[in-house]
Design a protein around this motif. Sequence first.
Motif, PDB file in Angstrom:
ATOM      1  N   ARG A   1     -62.692 -42.109   5.225  1.00 45.99           N
ATOM      2  CA  ARG A   1     -61.942 -40.867   5.469  1.00 45.99           C
ATOM      3  C   ARG A   1     -61.893 -40.022   4.200  1.00 45.99           C
ATOM      4  O   ARG A   1     -61.470 -40.452   3.147  1.00 45.99           O
ATOM      5  CB  ARG A   1     -60.529 -41.167   5.939  1.00 45.99           C
ATOM      6  CG  ARG A   1     -59.721 -39.886   6.178  1.00 45.99           C
ATOM      7  CD  ARG A   1     -58.372 -40.142   6.797  1.00 45.99           C
ATOM      8  NE  ARG A   1     -58.497 -39.839   8.219  1.00 45.99           N
ATOM      9  CZ  ARG A   1     -57.906 -40.518   9.183  1.00 45.99           C
ATOM     10  NH1 ARG A   1     -57.167 -41.560   8.910  1.00 45.99           N
ATOM     11  NH2 ARG A   1     -58.070 -40.158  10.430  1.00 45.99           N
ATOM     12  N   TRP A   2     -62.291 -38.787   4.378  1.00 48.19           N
ATOM     13  CA  TRP A   2     -62.253 -37.796   3.302  1.00 48.19           C
ATOM     14  C   TRP A   2     -60.816 -37.361   3.089  1.00 48.19           C
ATOM     15  O   TRP A   2     -60.124 -36.996   4.035  1.00 48.19           O
ATOM     16  CB  TRP A   2     -63.140 -36.627   3.695  1.00 48.19           C
ATOM     17  CG  TRP A   2     -63.181 -35.490   2.735  1.00 48.19           C
ATOM     18  CD1 TRP A   2     -63.455 -35.549   1.393  1.00 48.19           C
ATOM     19  CD2 TRP A   2     -62.991 -34.115   3.043  1.00 48.19           C
ATOM     20  NE1 TRP A   2     -63.436 -34.291   0.859  1.00 48.19           N
ATOM     21  CE2 TRP A   2     -63.148 -33.385   1.846  1.00 48.19           C
ATOM     22  CE3 TRP A   2     -62.691 -33.420   4.211  1.00 48.19           C
ATOM     23  CZ2 TRP A   2     -63.039 -32.006   1.789  1.00 48.19           C
ATOM     24  CZ3 TRP A   2     -62.584 -32.046   4.153  1.00 48.19           C
ATOM     25  CH2 TRP A   2     -62.754 -31.356   2.958  1.00 48.19           C
TER      26      TRP A   2
ATOM     27  N   GLN B   1     -68.707 -39.677   3.816  1.00 46.13           N
ATOM     28  CA  GLN B   1     -67.312 -39.586   4.204  1.00 46.13           C
ATOM     29  C   GLN B   1     -67.198 -38.814   5.515  1.00 46.13           C
ATOM     30  O   GLN B   1     -68.123 -38.114   5.915  1.00 46.13           O
ATOM     31  CB  GLN B   1     -66.495 -38.904   3.115  1.00 46.13           C
ATOM     32  CG  GLN B   1     -66.452 -39.729   1.845  1.00 46.13           C
ATOM     33  CD  GLN B   1     -65.576 -39.090   0.785  1.00 46.13           C
ATOM     34  OE1 GLN B   1     -64.817 -38.170   1.048  1.00 46.13           O
ATOM     35  NE2 GLN B   1     -65.688 -39.595  -0.427  1.00 46.13           N
TER      36      GLN B   1
ATOM     37  N   GLY C   1     -60.068 -34.825   1.189  1.00 47.68           N
ATOM     38  CA  GLY C   1     -60.252 -33.387   1.169  1.00 47.68           C
ATOM     39  C   GLY C   1     -59.130 -32.537   0.625  1.00 47.68           C
ATOM     40  O   GLY C   1     -58.115 -33.036   0.178  1.00 47.68           O
TER      41      GLY C   1
ATOM     42  N   ALA D   1     -64.146 -36.858   8.416  1.00 51.26           N
ATOM     43  CA  ALA D   1     -62.796 -36.388   8.703  1.00 51.26           C
ATOM     44  C   ALA D   1     -62.652 -36.368  10.214  1.00 51.26           C
ATOM     45  O   ALA D   1     -63.623 -36.139  10.937  1.00 51.26           O
ATOM     46  CB  ALA D   1     -62.567 -34.995   8.122  1.00 51.26           C
TER      47      ALA D   1
ATOM     48  N   ASP E   1     -57.691 -34.178  11.174  1.00 50.24           N
ATOM     49  CA  ASP E   1     -57.692 -33.976   9.722  1.00 50.24           C
ATOM     50  C   ASP E   1     -58.094 -32.541   9.391  1.00 50.24           C
ATOM     51  O   ASP E   1     -57.469 -31.888   8.552  1.00 50.24           O
ATOM     52  CB  ASP E   1     -58.682 -34.915   9.028  1.00 50.24           C
ATOM     53  CG  ASP E   1     -58.289 -36.368   9.041  1.00 50.24           C
ATOM     54  OD1 ASP E   1     -57.090 -36.688   9.242  1.00 50.24           O
ATOM     55  OD2 ASP E   1     -59.199 -37.210   8.853  1.00 50.24           O
ATOM     56  N   ILE E   2     -59.132 -32.066  10.049  1.00 48.43           N
ATOM     57  CA  ILE E   2     -59.618 -30.708   9.777  1.00 48.43           C
ATOM     58  C   ILE E   2     -58.540 -29.690  10.133  1.00 48.43           C
ATOM     59  O   ILE E   2     -58.284 -28.754   9.362  1.00 48.43           O
ATOM     60  CB  ILE E   2     -60.932 -30.410  10.530  1.00 48.43           C
ATOM     61  CG1 ILE E   2     -62.054 -31.363  10.074  1.00 48.43           C
ATOM     62  CG2 ILE E   2     -61.344 -28.957  10.361  1.00 48.43           C
ATOM     63  CD1 ILE E   2     -62.459 -31.239   8.618  1.00 48.43           C
TER      64      ILE E   2
ATOM     65  N   ILE F   1     -67.026 -31.699   3.337  1.00 47.53           N
ATOM     66  CA  ILE F   1     -66.979 -33.162   3.474  1.00 47.53           C
ATOM     67  C   ILE F   1     -68.215 -33.755   2.798  1.00 47.53           C
ATOM     68  O   ILE F   1     -69.342 -33.442   3.180  1.00 47.53           O
ATOM     69  CB  ILE F   1     -66.937 -33.596   4.949  1.00 47.53           C
ATOM     70  CG1 ILE F   1     -65.748 -32.952   5.676  1.00 47.53           C
ATOM     71  CG2 ILE F   1     -66.876 -35.129   5.051  1.00 47.53           C
ATOM     72  CD1 ILE F   1     -65.792 -33.147   7.192  1.00 47.53           C
TER      73      ILE F   1
ATOM     74  N   ARG G   1     -70.160 -35.350  10.407  1.00 46.79           N
ATOM     75  CA  ARG G   1     -69.114 -35.901   9.542  1.00 46.79           C
ATOM     76  C   ARG G   1     -67.714 -35.689  10.105  1.00 46.79           C
ATOM     77  O   ARG G   1     -66.736 -36.076   9.478  1.00 46.79           O
ATOM     78  CB  ARG G   1     -69.232 -35.306   8.143  1.00 46.79           C
ATOM     79  CG  ARG G   1     -70.526 -35.712   7.458  1.00 46.79           C
ATOM     80  CD  ARG G   1     -70.674 -35.132   6.083  1.00 46.79           C
ATOM     81  NE  ARG G   1     -71.993 -35.447   5.561  1.00 46.79           N
ATOM     82  CZ  ARG G   1     -72.600 -34.744   4.619  1.00 46.79           C
ATOM     83  NH1 ARG G   1     -71.987 -33.719   4.069  1.00 46.79           N
ATOM     84  NH2 ARG G   1     -73.807 -35.090   4.225  1.00 46.79           N
TER      85      ARG G   1
END
Length: 102
Positions: free
Chosen positions: A92-93, A20, A95, A22, A26-27, A16, A54
């Motif tokens: 928001r990442w 930004q 990723g 998460a 999300d992860i 990340i 983060r």
Amino acid sequence: MREDFVEAVLNAVESIPAGQVASYGDIAEFVGAGGPRQVGSVMSHYGGAVCWWRVVRADGRPADGLQERALALLAEDGAPIRNGRVLIRQARWQGPRRVEPA
């Protein structure tokens, strides 16, 4: 907890970029396993050596008990913050879509 899941979560968090964030969910999506609670468990037990600040709740709030420190680190990173929350829509990442376990 499976070692490959722990490593995948920590690798995703390390990816990340500054400024930004998460969410825990999300992860879980990025690693393709578990859910927000499982990611939270990894972070609480093994996340001290990665950029833990983060990773925030879906509403942009940092983890309980770590809010003040996390918000200070997020501000240093340049993340947009208002009223004690990261403006997750802006920060928001996006990723990787999937981080393979090591």
